[in-house]
Design an enzyme around this catalytic site. Sequence first.
Site, mmCIF file in Angstrom:
data_model
loop_
_atom_site.group_PDB
_atom_site.id
_atom_site.type_symbol
_atom_site.label_atom_id
_atom_site.label_comp_id
_atom_site.label_asym_id
_atom_site.label_seq_id
_atom_site.Cartn_x
_atom_site.Cartn_y
_atom_site.Cartn_z
ATOM 1 C CE LYS A 1 -10.608 -23.485 -4.359
ATOM 2 N NZ LYS A 1 -9.458 -24.363 -4.066
ATOM 3 C CD GLU B 1 -21.407 -35.242 -5.777
ATOM 4 O OE1 GLU B 1 -20.369 -35.802 -6.141
ATOM 5 O OE2 GLU B 1 -22.519 -35.457 -6.282
ATOM 6 C CG LEU B 2 -20.188 -33.215 1.929
ATOM 7 C CD1 LEU B 2 -20.924 -32.780 3.182
ATOM 8 C CD2 LEU B 2 -19.242 -32.115 1.451
ATOM 9 C CB CYS C 1 -15.481 -39.849 -2.113
ATOM 10 S SG CYS C 1 -15.975 -40.285 -3.771
ATOM 11 C CD GLU D 1 -13.475 -39.243 4.019
ATOM 12 O OE1 GLU D 1 -13.307 -38.041 4.251
ATOM 13 O OE2 GLU D 1 -14.027 -39.664 2.984
HETATM 14 P P1 NAD Z 1 -11.421 -30.099 1.384
HETATM 15 O O1 NAD Z 1 -12.753 -29.934 2.034
HETATM 16 O O2 NAD Z 1 -10.207 -29.869 2.201
HETATM 17 O O3 NAD Z 1 -11.285 -29.129 0.118
HETATM 18 C C1 NAD Z 1 -12.206 -29.167 -0.955
HETATM 19 C C2 NAD Z 1 -12.202 -27.836 -1.657
HETATM 20 O O4 NAD Z 1 -12.721 -26.833 -0.795
HETATM 21 C C3 NAD Z 1 -10.804 -27.341 -2.069
HETATM 22 O O5 NAD Z 1 -10.889 -26.807 -3.363
HETATM 23 C C4 NAD Z 1 -10.504 -26.258 -1.039
HETATM 24 O O6 NAD Z 1 -9.614 -25.272 -1.500
HETATM 25 C C5 NAD Z 1 -11.877 -25.688 -0.801
HETATM 26 N N1 NAD Z 1 -12.085 -24.974 0.468
HETATM 27 C C6 NAD Z 1 -11.421 -25.147 1.643
HETATM 28 N N2 NAD Z 1 -11.938 -24.310 2.582
HETATM 29 C C7 NAD Z 1 -12.936 -23.608 1.990
HETATM 30 C C8 NAD Z 1 -13.855 -22.616 2.435
HETATM 31 N N3 NAD Z 1 -13.858 -22.162 3.693
HETATM 32 N N4 NAD Z 1 -14.760 -22.138 1.563
HETATM 33 C C9 NAD Z 1 -14.797 -22.602 0.299
HETATM 34 N N5 NAD Z 1 -13.948 -23.528 -0.186
HETATM 35 C C10 NAD Z 1 -13.030 -24.042 0.645
HETATM 36 O O7 NAD Z 1 -11.423 -31.575 0.761
HETATM 37 P P2 NAD Z 1 -10.255 -32.307 -0.065
HETATM 38 O O8 NAD Z 1 -9.151 -32.676 0.855
HETATM 39 O O9 NAD Z 1 -9.934 -31.541 -1.286
HETATM 40 O O10 NAD Z 1 -11.006 -33.627 -0.550
HETATM 41 C C11 NAD Z 1 -11.118 -34.782 0.218
HETATM 42 C C12 NAD Z 1 -12.536 -34.967 0.708
HETATM 43 O O11 NAD Z 1 -13.434 -34.924 -0.392
HETATM 44 C C13 NAD Z 1 -12.776 -36.312 1.370
HETATM 45 O O12 NAD Z 1 -13.575 -36.147 2.506
HETATM 46 C C14 NAD Z 1 -13.507 -37.099 0.291
HETATM 47 O O13 NAD Z 1 -14.295 -38.150 0.793
HETATM 48 C C15 NAD Z 1 -14.341 -36.031 -0.338
HETATM 49 N N6 NAD Z 1 -14.758 -36.391 -1.686
HETATM 50 C C16 NAD Z 1 -16.086 -36.678 -1.888
HETATM 51 C C17 NAD Z 1 -16.505 -37.062 -3.154
HETATM 52 C C18 NAD Z 1 -17.944 -37.397 -3.411
HETATM 53 O O14 NAD Z 1 -18.296 -37.551 -4.560
HETATM 54 N N7 NAD Z 1 -18.800 -37.524 -2.401
HETATM 55 C C19 NAD Z 1 -15.583 -37.148 -4.202
HETATM 56 C C20 NAD Z 1 -14.242 -36.845 -3.957
HETATM 57 C C21 NAD Z 1 -13.849 -36.458 -2.686
#
Ligand code: NAD
Length: 457
Positions: free
Chosen positions: A156, A229-230, A263, A360
Amino acid sequence: MSTLAIHNPATGALITQLPADNANSVAAKAAQARAAQPLWQAVPLPQRKACIERFAKAVAAELDELAAIMTQETGKPIKMSRNELNGLLGRIDFFLQEVEAQLATETVFSEGGMTEQIEHLPLGLVANISAWNYPWFVGANVFVPALLTGNAVLYKPSEYASLTGLAIARLLHAAGIPQDVFIALVGGGEVGAALQAQNIDGLFFTGSYATGARIAQAMGPRLVKLQLELGGKDPTYVCDDADPQLAAESLADGAMYNSGQSCCSVERIYVHEKIHDAFVAAFMATVAGFKVGDPAAQDTYIGAITRAPQLDVLDAQVLDAKAKGATLLTGGQRLSGPGNWYAPTVFVNVNHSMALMREESFGPIIGIQKVASDEEALRLMNDTRYGLTAGVFTPDEARAKGLLAQLKAGSVYWNCCDRVSPRLPWSGHGDSGVGLTLSTYGIQAFTRPKAWHLRQP
Ligand code: NAD
């Protein structure tokens, strides 16, 4: 059927409407992938590897078009989109080189007619919920080793990188991965949530802490392998013996690359008081050289902010920092025009009462805090609920290693920042997540060991 509207964040223009998944289609696709997985597991490893090799060749052949798609839907400067795709090829090479050794059955004991072996089996059906900021990197960290080790994947992509997700599926299928072994799902959070309800053997998530925590709560009773991975609030300390110019150039890039939407972006900088002013002058000069503009232009360094809601987060951090006494040196506001734009923003005289130094930012914004000693820098760097990366700039290796050893972070950097290597595990402490990708551990993550106790009659 519902649709997902895809917009260009640099202009606000509608790019296209995609047919979107729903709970029923997710369930049907999960059943298809579940049925297909044992057949894929039975495909000999050299053939699975050959599919991924063909996939990598196709990515290289279409690199310009794929970079343009990513730039159009995320606002990432085109040079950085190309960098990501070129970097991806190196990651795929690493997985291809290492997978055979990771899957080989190990004999760990053999004596007196008793043999003990470890067999490495695929998890089965894994779900991957991905982020938009490095859609190829974070997606491939999961689906490449997962497919190589014999898993089926429900992928997804973020709703902000769906065209890239569909391009990935097209190229994998053309390379020989069966249609039902890798299935892309289109949609937002509700489609991700529907995935959690399926009969899956692993859920690999990349995204924000808030979503990760929600998923962990929902998945708790399922007892399914879960990796998260957050985000992070990654600090760097510039010691008094560092070269302020070199440190400033590196850290300005680390803070602003991809408009700060990495990230592992540098999100907090601590500078020893002895070189603070020289560092800030060099940092400002570097930032002044960053060209903001059309992400499709070759010389653009700062592109659009991908998600419009992030502009509110940046505004709030700026207001809060100003109200608490920080000094704004440049930026601090949205840029006019259609699309989502934020000026490169630098604050000094910041402290840990400010959201800018605690939460962040995920944008082209940075706080630089003056410190009087290594001890103070260390205390501040560890004053966080996150723990993704942390770094130190100094020519003194022993000093750097002494400090880095005391930092709570999955990755630590000496005289560098904002760097990921396929050879090293990528993981976070605290609210930066659980589990890991990359390195040989990031191949094992998609396998389960089966213990064999064999006694000769
Ligand atoms: P997000 O949490 O908004 O979304 C991530 C994914 O989760 C999307 O595909 C979204 O559609 C899905 N999602 C949203 N709500 C959901 C739910 N209730 N259940 C299941 N899936 C759901 O994050 P984003 O804006 O896409 O990405 C940015 C974040 O990701 C930042 O915090 C960044 O630091 C982090 N990030 C971490 C890494 C790492 O390797 N640690 C790498 C890249 C990005």
